[in-house]
Design an enzyme around this catalytic site. Sequence first.
Site, mmCIF file in Angstrom:
data_model
loop_
_atom_site.group_PDB
_atom_site.id
_atom_site.type_symbol
_atom_site.label_atom_id
_atom_site.label_comp_id
_atom_site.label_asym_id
_atom_site.label_seq_id
_atom_site.Cartn_x
_atom_site.Cartn_y
_atom_site.Cartn_z
ATOM 1 N N CYS A 182 -9.551 10.741 -12.103
ATOM 2 C CA CYS A 182 -9.979 11.951 -12.798
ATOM 3 C C CYS A 182 -10.940 11.538 -13.909
ATOM 4 O O CYS A 182 -10.885 10.423 -14.404
ATOM 5 C CB CYS A 182 -8.772 12.669 -13.394
ATOM 6 S SG CYS A 182 -7.574 13.154 -12.142
ATOM 7 N N HIS A 191 -3.351 -0.729 1.938
ATOM 8 C CA HIS A 191 -2.471 -1.261 2.977
ATOM 9 C C HIS A 191 -3.314 -2.201 3.825
ATOM 10 O O HIS A 191 -4.476 -1.898 4.105
ATOM 11 C CB HIS A 191 -1.890 -0.144 3.840
ATOM 12 C CG HIS A 191 -0.835 -0.623 4.780
ATOM 13 N ND1 HIS A 191 0.462 -0.860 4.379
ATOM 14 C CD2 HIS A 191 -0.892 -0.947 6.082
ATOM 15 C CE1 HIS A 191 1.161 -1.291 5.412
ATOM 16 N NE2 HIS A 191 0.359 -1.355 6.460
ATOM 17 N N SER A 237 -5.097 8.521 -12.303
ATOM 18 C CA SER A 237 -4.479 8.908 -11.033
ATOM 19 C C SER A 237 -3.892 7.691 -10.334
ATOM 20 O O SER A 237 -2.869 7.191 -10.748
ATOM 21 C CB SER A 237 -5.397 9.695 -10.110
ATOM 22 O OG SER A 237 -4.611 10.264 -9.072
#
EC number: 4.1.1.50
Length: 130
Positions: free
Chosen positions: A84, A69, A64
């Site tokens: 996953c 940030h 995934s």
Amino acid sequence: MKVGVGIHIIADFYGVDSKLISTTERMYPIIEGAVKYGRLTKISSDYYQFRPQGASGVVLLAESHLSFHTWPEYGLVTLDIYTCGDPKTADDAFEYLTRELKPTSVTTRKIVRGDLVGEEGLNEMQVEIH
């Protein structure tokens, strides 16, 4: 029987050394290290340097993604780790990031994704999205 298809960890790290999180040059090895430590499969990555300071990045994984940030002026790093398969991979990547970034405070939310898989009547279920 309920089984999820993935684990999604959303976290905010507070009190992180602003020098450590000001540039992509400093964040890159930490993020890439988390991918390796979590035994995740990197497909590609992209990082962006804000001016005068701050960084963002995303690593596309076969499992995934991992994204971040930074707000150096607040000592803040926001993280998103979604994998996953084996949930331990997300936990290990998160553990690595916690160890490397050394936050003084952490808030986390862990979500099991696709947890209706295996539920009776799932195929007949209608979901309304607004």
